[in-house]
Design a protein around this motif. Structure first.
Motif, short mmCIF file in Angstrom:
data_model
loop_
_atom_site.label_atom_id
_atom_site.label_comp_id
_atom_site.label_asym_id
_atom_site.label_seq_id
_atom_site.Cartn_x
_atom_site.Cartn_y
_atom_site.Cartn_z
N ARG A 105 0.85 -1.19 0.00
CA ARG A 105 0.00 0.00 0.00
C ARG A 105 0.89 1.24 0.00
N PRO A 106 1.25 1.75 -1.19
CA PRO A 106 2.06 2.98 -1.24
C PRO A 106 1.35 4.10 -0.47
N GLY A 107 2.14 4.87 0.26
CA GLY A 107 1.61 5.95 1.06
C GLY A 107 1.45 5.56 2.53
N THR A 108 1.71 4.29 2.84
CA THR A 108 1.63 3.84 4.23
C THR A 108 2.74 4.50 5.04
N ILE A 109 2.40 4.98 6.21
CA ILE A 109 3.37 5.65 7.07
C ILE A 109 3.49 4.90 8.39
N LYS A 110 4.72 4.70 8.83
CA LYS A 110 4.97 4.06 10.11
C LYS A 110 5.98 4.92 10.86
N LEU A 128 12.05 8.28 13.79
CA LEU A 128 11.96 8.16 12.34
C LEU A 128 10.52 8.01 11.87
N VAL A 129 10.29 8.42 10.62
CA VAL A 129 9.03 8.20 9.93
C VAL A 129 9.35 7.45 8.65
N CYS A 130 8.72 6.30 8.47
CA CYS A 130 8.93 5.48 7.27
C CYS A 130 7.68 5.61 6.39
N GLU A 131 7.89 5.93 5.12
CA GLU A 131 6.77 6.08 4.20
C GLU A 131 7.01 5.24 2.96
N LEU A 142 6.62 4.02 -0.87
CA LEU A 142 6.41 4.56 -2.21
C LEU A 142 6.14 3.38 -3.13
N THR A 143 6.03 3.62 -4.40
CA THR A 143 5.82 2.51 -5.34
C THR A 143 7.10 1.71 -5.55
N ASP A 144 8.26 2.33 -5.36
CA ASP A 144 9.52 1.62 -5.61
C ASP A 144 10.40 1.46 -4.37
N GLY A 145 9.87 1.73 -3.19
CA GLY A 145 10.68 1.57 -1.99
C GLY A 145 10.06 2.25 -0.78
N ILE A 146 10.90 2.44 0.22
CA ILE A 146 10.47 3.07 1.46
C ILE A 146 11.45 4.18 1.81
N VAL A 147 10.91 5.37 2.06
CA VAL A 147 11.72 6.51 2.46
C VAL A 147 11.69 6.58 3.98
N VAL A 148 12.88 6.75 4.56
CA VAL A 148 13.01 6.88 6.02
C VAL A 148 13.54 8.27 6.30
N ARG A 149 12.78 9.05 7.08
CA ARG A 149 13.17 10.41 7.46
C ARG A 149 13.08 10.56 8.96
N GLY A 150 13.88 11.47 9.48
CA GLY A 150 13.80 11.74 10.91
C GLY A 150 15.12 12.18 11.49
N HIS A 151 15.33 11.83 12.76
CA HIS A 151 16.51 12.28 13.50
C HIS A 151 17.12 11.10 14.27
N VAL A 152 18.44 11.16 14.37
CA VAL A 152 19.20 10.22 15.19
C VAL A 152 20.05 11.07 16.11
N MET A 153 19.99 10.80 17.43
CA MET A 153 20.70 11.63 18.40
C MET A 153 21.50 10.76 19.36
N GLY A 154 22.67 11.26 19.75
CA GLY A 154 23.50 10.54 20.70
C GLY A 154 24.47 11.50 21.38
N LYS A 155 25.22 10.98 22.35
CA LYS A 155 26.19 11.79 23.10
C LYS A 155 27.60 11.30 22.82
N PHE A 156 28.53 12.24 22.73
CA PHE A 156 29.93 11.89 22.56
C PHE A 156 30.76 12.57 23.64
N HIS A 157 31.98 12.09 23.81
CA HIS A 157 32.90 12.73 24.75
C HIS A 157 34.29 12.71 24.13
N GLY A 158 35.16 13.54 24.66
CA GLY A 158 36.52 13.63 24.14
C GLY A 158 37.24 14.81 24.76
N GLU A 159 38.23 15.29 24.04
CA GLU A 159 38.99 16.47 24.47
C GLU A 159 38.90 17.53 23.39
N CYS A 160 38.85 18.77 23.82
CA CYS A 160 38.86 19.89 22.87
C CYS A 160 40.18 19.83 22.10
N ARG A 161 40.11 19.97 20.80
CA ARG A 161 41.32 19.87 19.99
C ARG A 161 42.27 21.05 20.16
#
Length: 174
Positions: A19-24, A52-55, A57-76
């Protein structure tokens, strides 16, 4: 909220492609170990938040959204420890038959988000983070943190290792 398992990172593409147009919508925290991401720059025991939002299409699935995480280190520049946050926008295509060279393959009627999340995080993790944009760094002569104030070293001091190049520059015509 507990983190997801590897199997929960797979979305049933067969049903969506019928079903093209299906959103998850998918929202979850994922442990970096689940997606085989063992990068020392990630904050230990932290999760990667996925929204994420997955939608279909007739030829595939488009995935849009955001991925977030934390990092640590030293200032260069000043070598002070720091913790920062990565917020990456995602816009990817999944296809059964690859027509877009940048698309991910839909295998076994499943969209596997793990590879996309891992690639996004690795690309967004900073190699040389800064504690702040205008970090003054360290004095090249005495090593004082210039964010805390000026040092007593004479201005215009030249590192003696550059003296050979200075001599060559003096021999060049103007």
């Amino acid at each position: 909220m507990s983190t997801v398992k590897r199997s929960q990172l797979r979305i049933n593409a067969l049903e969506m492609l019928r079903r093209p147009g299906t959103i998850k919508t998918v929202q979850f925290p994922v442990d970096p170990a689940v997606i085989e991401l063992a990068d020392p720059r990630l904050v230990p025991d932290s999760t990667i938040d996925v929204d994420l939002v997955c939608e279909s299409l007739t030829d595939g699935i488009v995935v849009r959204g955001h991925v977030m995480g934390k990092f640590h280190g030293e200032c260069r520049r000043c070598l002070q420890p720091l913790i920062g946050r990565i917020e990456a926008d995602v816009h990817e295509m999944y296809q059964v038959t690859i027509t877009d060279p940048d698309a991910f393959l839909i295998e076994n009627d499943q969209v596997d988000l793990a590879l996309m999340i891992r690639e996004t995080m690795v690309l967004e993790l900073p190699d040389g983070p800064l504690c702040k944009v205008n970090c003054a760094g360290l004095c090249a002569i005495c090593g004082k943190d210039l964010n805390e104030g000026a040092c007593s070293c004479p201005s215009g001091s030249v590192d003696p290792r550059w003296s050979v190049l200075d001599a060559l520059r003096d021999q060049l015509p103007d």
